[in-house]
Design an enzyme around this catalytic site. Sequence first.
Site, short mmCIF file in Angstrom:
data_model
loop_
_atom_site.label_atom_id
_atom_site.label_comp_id
_atom_site.label_asym_id
_atom_site.label_seq_id
_atom_site.Cartn_x
_atom_site.Cartn_y
_atom_site.Cartn_z
N HIS A 19 3.62 -11.68 4.34
CA HIS A 19 5.06 -11.37 4.24
C HIS A 19 5.78 -11.85 5.50
CE1 HIS A 19 3.85 -7.78 1.51
NE2 HIS A 19 4.42 -8.69 0.74
N LYS A 43 6.69 4.39 -9.24
CA LYS A 43 5.45 4.04 -8.53
C LYS A 43 5.11 5.11 -7.51
CE LYS A 43 4.51 -0.92 -8.40
NZ LYS A 43 4.56 -2.09 -7.53
N ARG A 92 1.56 -17.87 -3.49
CA ARG A 92 0.33 -18.12 -2.74
C ARG A 92 -0.60 -19.05 -3.48
NH1 ARG A 92 -0.47 -11.79 -2.60
NH2 ARG A 92 0.20 -12.32 -4.70
N SER A 130 -0.87 -7.06 -0.65
CA SER A 130 -0.78 -5.64 -0.26
C SER A 130 -1.80 -4.81 -1.04
CB SER A 130 0.62 -5.10 -0.54
OG SER A 130 1.57 -5.76 0.23
#
Length: 178
Positions: A19, A43, A92, A130
């Site tokens: 990040h 969440k 990515r 993450s």
Amino acid sequence: MKKVIAIYPGSFDPLTNGHLDLIARGSKIFDQLIVAILRNPEKDPLFSLGERREMLEAMTAAWSNVRVDTFEGLMVDYAVRVKASAVLRGIRAISDYEYELQMALMNRKLEPGLETVFMMPAEQFSYISSRLVREIAQLGGSIQGLVPENVEQRLRAKLDPAIKLEQQLPKVKARKRS
Ligand code: PNS
């Protein structure tokens, strides 16, 4: 001249070196970059919104054109509110692409004036997520080099009951004294 404001939305639970790499790249091409943490009541994050904000603020303080904010609801509505014309997202690997493409096209349908800009992090960060950082930390593995040092310390403190207790002791002692 028109200033280009971009948002970099995400969960950042927790912030990773990937990040940070993207924030560094984004800060070079946009006049202002707003790192926008999603407040998602559905969440159950590892770090609270306040904790994630604190860590991001500490790690982005050196960039004068980067600020941290939180948002709830549709990302495009938030982008319009802060007058952003671009959304920064990281890709990515090919596996990210399908989900990111779908999201970018849906966001374009909702708000045609908002452009999604994809950037690639440096190769050494291309396998960091993450989710994996949380999993490795929770299972006692090393996350050194995957996240900034302050995030690593906070993760350890959160997951290691002995450290947690150690940090709480001075507060408990002070409370007893007063
Ligand atoms: O870091 P993440 O979890 O990959 O970030 C995903 C995020 C926050 C960018 C995405 O879930 C989002 O924008 N959520 C806000 C709600 C929304 O706008 N949903 C429609 C997406 S097309």
